[in-house]
Enzyme design. Structure first.
Site, mmCIF file in Angstrom:
data_model
loop_
_atom_site.group_PDB
_atom_site.id
_atom_site.type_symbol
_atom_site.label_atom_id
_atom_site.label_comp_id
_atom_site.label_asym_id
_atom_site.label_seq_id
_atom_site.Cartn_x
_atom_site.Cartn_y
_atom_site.Cartn_z
ATOM 1 N N ARG A 238 0.936 -1.194 -0.130
ATOM 2 C CA ARG A 238 0.027 0.054 -0.146
ATOM 3 C C ARG A 238 0.980 1.090 -0.116
ATOM 4 O O ARG A 238 1.814 1.470 0.614
ATOM 5 C CB ARG A 238 -0.839 0.002 1.179
ATOM 6 C CG ARG A 238 -1.930 -1.097 1.205
ATOM 7 C CD ARG A 238 -3.089 -0.726 0.346
ATOM 8 N NE ARG A 238 -4.112 -1.648 0.137
ATOM 9 C CZ ARG A 238 -4.306 -2.758 -0.556
ATOM 10 N NH1 ARG A 238 -3.092 -3.078 -1.284
ATOM 11 N NH2 ARG A 238 -5.254 -3.422 -0.461
ATOM 12 N N GLU A 267 -4.903 6.583 -7.075
ATOM 13 C CA GLU A 267 -5.034 5.842 -8.307
ATOM 14 C C GLU A 267 -6.522 5.766 -9.057
ATOM 15 O O GLU A 267 -7.588 5.968 -8.458
ATOM 16 C CB GLU A 267 -4.888 4.359 -7.841
ATOM 17 C CG GLU A 267 -3.608 3.916 -7.144
ATOM 18 C CD GLU A 267 -3.492 2.511 -6.836
ATOM 19 O OE1 GLU A 267 -4.307 1.521 -7.284
ATOM 20 O OE2 GLU A 267 -2.373 2.360 -6.054
ATOM 21 N N HIS A 286 -0.355 -0.583 -10.726
ATOM 22 C CA HIS A 286 -1.277 -1.505 -9.594
ATOM 23 C C HIS A 286 -1.428 -2.762 -10.234
ATOM 24 O O HIS A 286 -2.779 -3.286 -10.336
ATOM 25 C CB HIS A 286 -2.452 -0.770 -9.062
ATOM 26 C CG HIS A 286 -2.827 -1.373 -7.713
ATOM 27 N ND1 HIS A 286 -3.571 -0.641 -6.622
ATOM 28 C CD2 HIS A 286 -2.514 -2.665 -6.977
ATOM 29 C CE1 HIS A 286 -3.656 -1.466 -5.412
ATOM 30 N NE2 HIS A 286 -3.082 -2.580 -5.849
#
Length: 319
Positions: A238, A267, A286
């Site tokens: 994270r 994001e 990601h």
């Protein structure tokens, strides 16, 4: 009346082909959204006509303010069995059932090593130079064998990353607040005396911790300043575990050799975000959970969750 189901962040437009949706086909119309809705207003407008929403991971928050604006919403399915951005109390107040899915640790483990190896051997700059007619060999790769891999976290993902490191002949150490020497020894690694000792002595540092109030900002300017000038940082966990401004600072200064990052404070990453142009950074959008097998699991379980909800017997409930 048929229900409507929205699938959020279906960037590759594969949600309806990654799994068999026939068990709910007679009752539900499924609509995938390939675009990301950046604001709550956009999201509320897009989802106003839907009874069911399927969302991936923790990219899209569902606070009380949003749930209150979705009067038709009855079922929210989130991939994975942990989600910190859903207001469960608000969901319960508004009669929204929240369910999760299983997931596998294999894809993030593999991506961790893709980033680490890509950094160590300069894969991206060397490949780009070869394609663009640049110099033939411009980097000297960092060795893995005999080097120290420091793992922040030795859970399901961290322990599998450790096994690969051991297979490369690396000296693997690990640290987390609750990790014991006995648990570390079970994975064939050594418990670092402290977080600071791990950062000071490791050639590669990889983050595998759950985001919580105890881990938020765990690596700030002080901690990153302890890392060796030739060391590398990998974060597929994270973004908030690592202070993003501090990371950008050490990358620009060159006080560490590089970083591999798959997670960001926002994001999708905005076009002008400084992470897009930071030096010594190998960044991916990601991709840690994005694999055929994981998507098949996510969406198959989403279909199961929807079918069970329609039958009045919800499964894999969260909250």
């Amino acid at each position: 009346m048929r229900l409507r189901c929205a699938v959020l962040d279906d960037f590759q437009s594969v949600a309806t082909t990654a799994a068999d949706w026939s068990p709910v086909a007679d009752d539900v119309d499924v609509v995938g959204f390939a675009e990301h809705f950046a604001s709550e207003d956009e999201l509320a407008a897009a989802l106003a006509g839907f009874d069911i929403v399927v969302t991936l991971r923790e990219r899209v928050p569902f606070p009380a303010s949003l749930i209150e604006r979705l009067p038709r919403l009855r079922l929210l399915v989130a991939s994975g069995m942990r989600n910190s951005v859903i207001d469960y109390a608000a969901a319960e107040r508004h009669g929204v059932t929240v369910c999760g899915t299983a997931s596998t640790t294999t894809p993030p483990v593999e991506l961790t090593w893709a980033l680490l190896l890509g950094l160590a051997r300069g894969i991206v700059p060397e490949a780009n130079a070869l394609r663009d007619g640049g110099p033939w060999q411009s980097t000297v790769g960092a060795d893995l064998h005999g080097r120290r891999l420091g793992l922040l976290g030795l859970g399901k993902i961290g322990s599998r990353v450790a096994r690969v490191g051991l297979a490369f002949g690396m000296d693997v150490v690990a640290w987390s607040r609750n990790l014991t020497a006995e648990r570390a020894a079970e994975e064939g690694v050594v418990l670092a005396a402290s977080k600071e000792e791990l950062l000071e002595t490791s050639d590669f540092v990889s983050v595998h911790l759950v985001l919580s109030e105890r881990t938020r900002g765990l690596l700030g300017a002080k901690e990153l300043g302890l890392m060796r000038s030739g060391s590398y940082l990998i974060n597929t966990s994270r973004a908030a575990i690592v202070d993003q401004d501090a990371l950008l600072d050490v990358l620009h200064k060159g006080s560490i050799a590089g970083a591999g990052v798959d997670v960001f404070d926002v994001e999708p990453l905005p076009a002008g975000h400084p992470m897009r142009t930071a030096p010594r950074l190998l960044a991916t959008p990601h991709l840690g959970y994005v694999s055929r097998a994981n998507y098949a699991t996510y969406y198959t379980h989403a279909v199961e969750d929807i079918r069970a909800f329609l039958d009045g017997e919800p499964v894999r409930r969260l909250g």
